[in-house]
Design an enzyme around this catalytic site. Structure first.
Site, mmCIF file in Angstrom:
data_model
loop_
_atom_site.group_PDB
_atom_site.id
_atom_site.type_symbol
_atom_site.label_atom_id
_atom_site.label_comp_id
_atom_site.label_asym_id
_atom_site.label_seq_id
_atom_site.Cartn_x
_atom_site.Cartn_y
_atom_site.Cartn_z
ATOM 1 N N SER A 46 -5.318 -25.374 44.249
ATOM 2 C CA SER A 46 -4.109 -24.543 44.298
ATOM 3 C C SER A 46 -4.273 -23.290 43.450
ATOM 4 C CB SER A 46 -2.906 -25.348 43.806
ATOM 5 O OG SER A 46 -2.671 -26.462 44.633
ATOM 6 N N ASN A 47 -4.874 -23.448 42.274
ATOM 7 C CA ASN A 47 -5.062 -22.291 41.391
ATOM 8 C C ASN A 47 -6.175 -21.371 41.863
ATOM 9 O OD1 ASN A 47 -3.148 -22.857 39.004
ATOM 10 N ND2 ASN A 47 -4.156 -24.816 39.400
ATOM 11 N N LYS A 165 -6.062 -36.998 42.559
ATOM 12 C CA LYS A 165 -5.492 -36.037 41.602
ATOM 13 C C LYS A 165 -3.996 -36.017 41.869
ATOM 14 C CE LYS A 165 -4.853 -31.201 40.484
ATOM 15 N NZ LYS A 165 -5.072 -29.786 40.886
ATOM 16 N N SER A 167 -0.531 -34.493 40.905
ATOM 17 C CA SER A 167 0.148 -33.384 40.229
ATOM 18 C C SER A 167 1.662 -33.540 40.271
ATOM 19 C CB SER A 167 -0.250 -32.053 40.877
ATOM 20 O OG SER A 167 -1.629 -31.832 40.769
ATOM 21 N N GLY A 191 -2.966 -34.268 37.219
ATOM 22 C CA GLY A 191 -3.046 -32.986 37.898
ATOM 23 C C GLY A 191 -2.446 -31.847 37.114
#
Length: 307
Positions: A46-47, A165, A167, A191
């Site tokens: 996502s980042n 993961k 989040s 996450g």
């Protein structure tokens, strides 16, 4: 690769002034991250603005990262797409580009159709077709779809599904997965840096953390302190990370994270439009928070952060 553990940075993607990939700066960041104690890098998370990239760009970033770091540093590629067909194709191409594992997010545009039965068939089909192990990626904050603990537990029995993961920030859900998975090699990752230590204390084995793009050594220090039984130290570091973690995630988003990366000596640059860069006011606020976090790290760890 059945045993995935440690701290991973979901690395930001660098763009030039025209919005094209800047592979030189991306490679420089990867090399610098490789000197921080991180166990590996997540490419196309996502980042990394993965939804803003086309398939060719995604594969190129995996290739670039793999060439930039040693074989001992794991590369996990985010390969989840809206369709099963595209997810399988990207997973295979990223495996060919040198990724060690795939991180597969839930399809999410047709949210009402993404019930547990649909998601189970999707993840099993990807795992069956994938030439590398896959990790589930639960990101309900962005995707609007949650992987319930019961589904994660069921999927953990698949020989090619090796972890998750999570989040969500739902520590009860995370603890249920840790408690009830029959495969004890199934890796449960925090996450977010906001709940890294709680996840480790419950039996998780690592984290993929946006804030590790900014203070990787700090994040690794929490993980190492926990593993050494230095609980008070790990707790103090965890509590001291909360404000910076929030600043580079929910509070100021990708633009804030990239400005913080610049403060830490990495290439950040601008996000790809329509995401906007941080304003000067936001940068000043992040600078204050960043400096406070580094001061705490130096006091608790007894040395300067290389961040």
């Amino acid at each position: 690769m059945s045993d995935i553990r440690g701290i991973f940075a979901p690395v930001g993607t660098t763009f030039d002034g025209d919005g094209n990939l800047d592979l030189q700066k991306y490679e420089e960041n990867a090399r610098k991250f490789s000197q921080t104690g991180l166990a590996g890098l997540v490419i196309l998370g996502s980042n990394g603005e993965f939804v803003m990239l086309n398939m060719k760009e995604k594969v190129t970033l995996v290739e670039t990262a793999r060439k930039a770091v040693s074989s001992s540093m794991k590369i996990i590629a985010g390969t989840g797409c809206e369709s099963l067909r595209d997810t399988i194709e990207l997973t295979k191409r990223c495996a060919g580009a040198g990724a060690d594992a795939a991180l597969v997010i839930t399809p999410n545009f047709f949210k009402r159709d993404m019930n547990p039965q649909t998601l189970e068939k999707f993840f099993v089909a990807v795992a069956d077709a994938s030439p590398m192990p896959i990790m589930l990626y639960n990101m309900p904050g962005n995707a609007g779809v949650n992987i319930p603990s019961s589904l994660s537990i069921a999927l953990s029995d698949h020989p090619n599904i090796v972890g998750i993961k999570d989040s969500s920030g739902n520590i009860v859900q995370i603890s249920e997965v840790i408690a009830k998975t029959r495969n004890k090699n199934f890796s449960v990752f925090a996450g977010s840096g906001s709940f890294l230590l709680p996840t480790l204390m419950l039996g998780g084995v690592g984290g993929t953390l946006a804030v590790a793009n900014v203070v990787p050594e700090y994040c690794v220090a929490i993980y190492n302190a926990w593993n050494k039984g230095e609980i008070d130290k790990a707790r103090e570091l965890q509590l001291g990370l909360l404000e910076l973690n929030a600043a580079v995630t929910a509070r100021f988003g990708i633009g804030g994270m990239k400005s913080a990366m610049e403060m830490a000596g990495y290439w950040g640059g601008n996000p790809r439009l329509p995401i906007l860069p941080a304003t000067e006011e936001v940068k000043n606020e992040i600078r204050r928070i960043y400096d406070e976090a580094l001061a705490l790290f130096s006091r608790v760890e007894g040395g300067e952060c290389g961040c």
